[in-house]
Design an enzyme around this catalytic site. Sequence first.
Site: not given
Ligand code: NAD
Length: 502
Positions: A245, A279
């Site tokens: 997602e 999102c």
């Molecule tokens: P992010 O990708 O920076 O981090 C998300 C999670 O991934 C965090 O818990 C982080 O620690 C983890 N992570 C980071 N690097 C990783 C790796 N290499 N391996 C595994 N895990 C890792 O995103 P964010 O800043 O926390 O959230 C914002 C983003 O989320 C926006 O792009 C938003 O659109 C998206 N979002 C999408 C939805 C949806 O349902 N499509 C819902 C909410 C947020």
Amino acid sequence: MSPNMIAPVDQSTILTSHNPATGDVIATHTIHDAAAVRATVETARKAAQTWGALSFAERKKHLLRWVSHLLAHSGELSELIHRENGKPVDDAYLEVVLAVEHIVWAAKQAGKHLSPRSVFPGPLMANFSATVEERPLGVVGVIGPWNYPIYTPTGSIGYALAAGNTVVFKPSEYTTTVGNWYANSFVLANPDLPKGVLTSVNGCGETGAALVDSGVDKIAFTGSTATGKRIMAAAAMSLTPVLLECGGKDAAIVAADADIKAAADAIAFGAMANSGQTCVAVERVYVEKAVRDEFVAEIRKVLATVKPGSGADASYGPMTMPAQVEVVRNHILDALNNGGTAVVGGVDSVRAPFIDPVVLLDTDENSAAVQEETFGPTLTIRTVDSIDEAVALVNASKYGLASTVFSRKHGTDIARRLRAGATSVNSACAFAAISSLPFGGVGQSGFGRIHGEPGLREFTRTHSIAAQRFPIPGMALLSFSRSGTTMKIVKMAIGLMHGHYR
Ligand code: NAD
């Protein structure tokens, strides 16, 4: 510490969580290294034997107890979300309410959608019973973002648990305290269950990567597209399935026959609520020429009283992640440098950690403000000559998460033409509050579905069982003892059944 100088998240063994509005320390957490993550997954795997063997009714009982616990402590939880994420307490409470709705739906519907079902075996295999069974995967790793720290992971966690899996949850490093509170609340509500049905592990990207590599049976990820790609690449090494997602650049279409007041009200909220850190936030609007001026005037009127802050009267909170402030500033500058006019706010609206609403009119379609996810309280509006043009521009995005349509007569028809996982007609973001509607994206927004029946099936493996009820003499098709007569009968039967389609 000044609110403009929030310390970066500690990358060593201790994770320090801050209030994004004040910079105050909320809590510290010990980071789980790869060995600690694996040990947590092992405990979850043991717990899966008990949890996975329960009936749907028994799991429902435990999940509903959790719901009662969440509601009984919703004041405390909302306050914690407010402090760690920054959103107003009422928005935090609404987030809890929506999460609860999803857990209840999954708990109550899992038996209906996942119980074994008989299917017709076909005339050639009429002596067989054919059954489709949906079995839990085992342990699901859930990696979450910070923008909706309860609601968003619940879309995976509630459904994975209801389907009979145990879950190891890695909350965002920016909302770890909330994530731990949430996982622990399940344990407090269900002291009779073995340890490990729902557990959290703490840390930044490294801890998330360790969870991907820990031998879990599926990863359900919600976060940015860039991280989603890294997770998919890492998971490929062990063929661990992933549900992604990811980000979006959601658009709204405002047709000439729309209720303009209602459209402006809903789009202003859809764009600015939670400081645009949603999102499925509306980031782009395509409005038909005939109603453009009226729509812009209404948007300005609605946003005149919308202000960010950390008090009870704030419309929305601060930017939760300090680094995102520069992305938003750059998108505003980019829009202004590419033909856009600011009709609400401007670059001075960025006063970290808060950003006032910004609305940019008729910016070049190729600018970052129109093409890339901004994740801040900004909105671009473009005038179009027709709905066809609007649909083409909406669909030109590399993302395809959600969308919004305002039209009195043609809303659903326009919605059907959009390349997106969901559309709200004559409202914004409504699909996210309807538990029975699947949620997820296409293209760079990811794949797989949370919520609804598909959201339950994401967390099962389908097991087909063909059981011979009795042998038919002379019709042993799957045997070396098959005779020429058997084949003659088969050819005749197939001809009679399917030979007449021409
Ligand atoms: P992010 O990708 O920076 O981090 C998300 C999670 O991934 C965090 O818990 C982080 O620690 C983890 N992570 C980071 N690097 C990783 C790796 N290499 N391996 C595994 N895990 C890792 O995103 P964010 O800043 O926390 O959230 C914002 C983003 O989320 C926006 O792009 C938003 O659109 C998206 N979002 C999408 C939805 C949806 O349902 N499509 C819902 C909410 C947020």
